[in-house]
Design an enzyme around this catalytic site. Structure first.
Site, mmCIF file in Angstrom:
data_model
loop_
_atom_site.group_PDB
_atom_site.id
_atom_site.type_symbol
_atom_site.label_atom_id
_atom_site.label_comp_id
_atom_site.label_asym_id
_atom_site.label_seq_id
_atom_site.Cartn_x
_atom_site.Cartn_y
_atom_site.Cartn_z
ATOM 1 N N GLU A 1 0.765 -1.209 0.025
ATOM 2 C CA GLU A 1 -0.001 0.109 -0.083
ATOM 3 C C GLU A 1 0.738 1.195 -0.028
ATOM 4 O O GLU A 1 1.986 1.215 0.503
ATOM 5 C CB GLU A 1 -0.940 -0.052 1.279
ATOM 6 C CG GLU A 1 -2.335 -0.404 1.048
ATOM 7 C CD GLU A 1 -3.030 0.627 0.163
ATOM 8 O OE1 GLU A 1 -2.542 1.363 -0.677
ATOM 9 O OE2 GLU A 1 -4.338 0.704 0.477
ATOM 10 N N ASP A 2 0.429 2.120 -0.651
ATOM 11 C CA ASP A 2 1.134 3.427 -0.557
ATOM 12 C C ASP A 2 0.917 4.185 0.576
ATOM 13 O O ASP A 2 1.911 4.830 1.110
ATOM 14 C CB ASP A 2 0.710 4.482 -1.987
ATOM 15 C CG ASP A 2 -0.625 4.711 -1.925
ATOM 16 O OD1 ASP A 2 -1.456 3.725 -1.288
ATOM 17 O OD2 ASP A 2 -1.143 5.756 -2.056
HETATM 18 C C1 PRP Z 1 -5.822 5.779 -0.775
HETATM 19 C C2 PRP Z 1 -4.548 4.869 -0.703
HETATM 20 C C3 PRP Z 1 -5.145 3.610 0.152
HETATM 21 C C4 PRP Z 1 -6.275 4.410 1.178
HETATM 22 C C5 PRP Z 1 -5.902 4.666 2.498
HETATM 23 O O1 PRP Z 1 -6.772 4.829 -1.946
HETATM 24 O O2 PRP Z 1 -4.070 4.225 -1.575
HETATM 25 O O3 PRP Z 1 -5.698 2.608 -0.514
HETATM 26 O O4 PRP Z 1 -6.478 5.505 0.440
HETATM 27 O O5 PRP Z 1 -6.652 5.288 3.284
HETATM 28 P P1 PRP Z 1 -7.560 4.617 4.460
HETATM 29 O O6 PRP Z 1 -6.526 4.060 5.286
HETATM 30 O O7 PRP Z 1 -7.987 5.950 5.034
HETATM 31 O O8 PRP Z 1 -8.388 3.827 3.927
HETATM 32 P P2 PRP Z 1 -7.650 5.883 -2.766
HETATM 33 O O9 PRP Z 1 -9.117 5.207 -2.323
HETATM 34 O O10 PRP Z 1 -7.655 7.138 -2.626
HETATM 35 O O11 PRP Z 1 -7.551 5.431 -4.128
HETATM 36 P P3 PRP Z 1 -6.244 5.281 -4.992
HETATM 37 O O12 PRP Z 1 -5.196 4.264 -4.408
HETATM 38 O O13 PRP Z 1 -6.751 5.132 -6.574
HETATM 39 O O14 PRP Z 1 -5.438 6.914 -4.857
#
Ligand code: PRP
Length: 185
Positions: free
Chosen positions: A102-103
């Site tokens: 995860e990023d």
């Molecule tokens: C972002 C990120 C994680 C998540 C983290 O994804 O890549 O998956 O949010 O947030 P949280 O801990 O509050 O759940 P996003 O839904 O923005 O999609 P993306 O990866 O396409 O940017």
């Protein structure tokens, strides 16, 4: 047109710093799994794409590279904590060593829910590697910690190296803090 970089307040983690830290994470994971079965490394699209690609190339392990897209509705009171799988894995993870890449972990909803879903598929093991952990963003009752983490960050709006604001800035080669004026206008 204004250049993309003009929307960045400051660089939080430079290209070089990311490269070095990802190399360390790859080495650590290689060490931990080198005597074990091949792994399944999962990229959670789209934010993880840069991190995943660099991490995978820094692991000297036999690995399936897999992709998932999930939408989290964790911030929506009516569907608190739910994630929807938009694109599922193409492989069976039963009995496999799985690592989710995860990023960022912010509220923690996405990963805590995803972990529950994947655990029902009976992997041999399931671990999480994240580039950025933002513990201040964690919502009450959400108990999630990465097994491997690149950097712990403050509660700031970060973009780049896969992370977006309104689907932009993912292609910045570093992680930077976005200018408030960009998202407050
Ligand atoms: C972002 C990120 C994680 C998540 C983290 O994804 O890549 O998956 O949010 O947030 P949280 O801990 O509050 O759940 P996003 O839904 O923005 O999609 P993306 O990866 O396409 O940017």
């Amino acid at each position: 047109m204004k250049r993309m970089e003009e929307d960045v307040e400051r660089i939080l983690h430079s290209e070089q710093e990311l490269k070095e830290r990802v190399r360390e994470l790859g080495k650590q994971i290689t060490e931990d799994y080198k005597d074990d079965e091949p792994i399944v490394l999962i990229c959670i699209l789209r934010g993880s794409v840069m991190f995943f690609a660099d991490l995978a190339r820094n692991m000297d392990l036999r690995a399936n590279l897999e992709f998932m897209t999930v939408s989290s509705y964790g911030n929506n009171a009516s569907t608190s904590g739910l994630v929807e799988i938009k694109k599922d894995l193409d492989c069976n993870i039963e009995g496999r060593n799985v690592i989710i890449a995860e990023d960022i972990i912010d509220s923690g909803y996405t990963l805590s829910e995803l972990k529950k879903i994947l655990m029902t598929r009976n992997p041999k093991s399931l671990k999480i590697v994240c580039l950025l952990d933002k513990p201040e963003g964690r919502r009450e009752g959400v108990d999630i910690k990465p097994d491997y983490c690149g950097f712990t960050i403050e509660n700031e709006f970060v973009v780049g190296y896969g992370l977006d604001y309104a689907q932009m800035y993912r292609n910045l080669p570093y992680v930077g803090v976005l200018k408030r004026s960009v998202y407050e206008k």
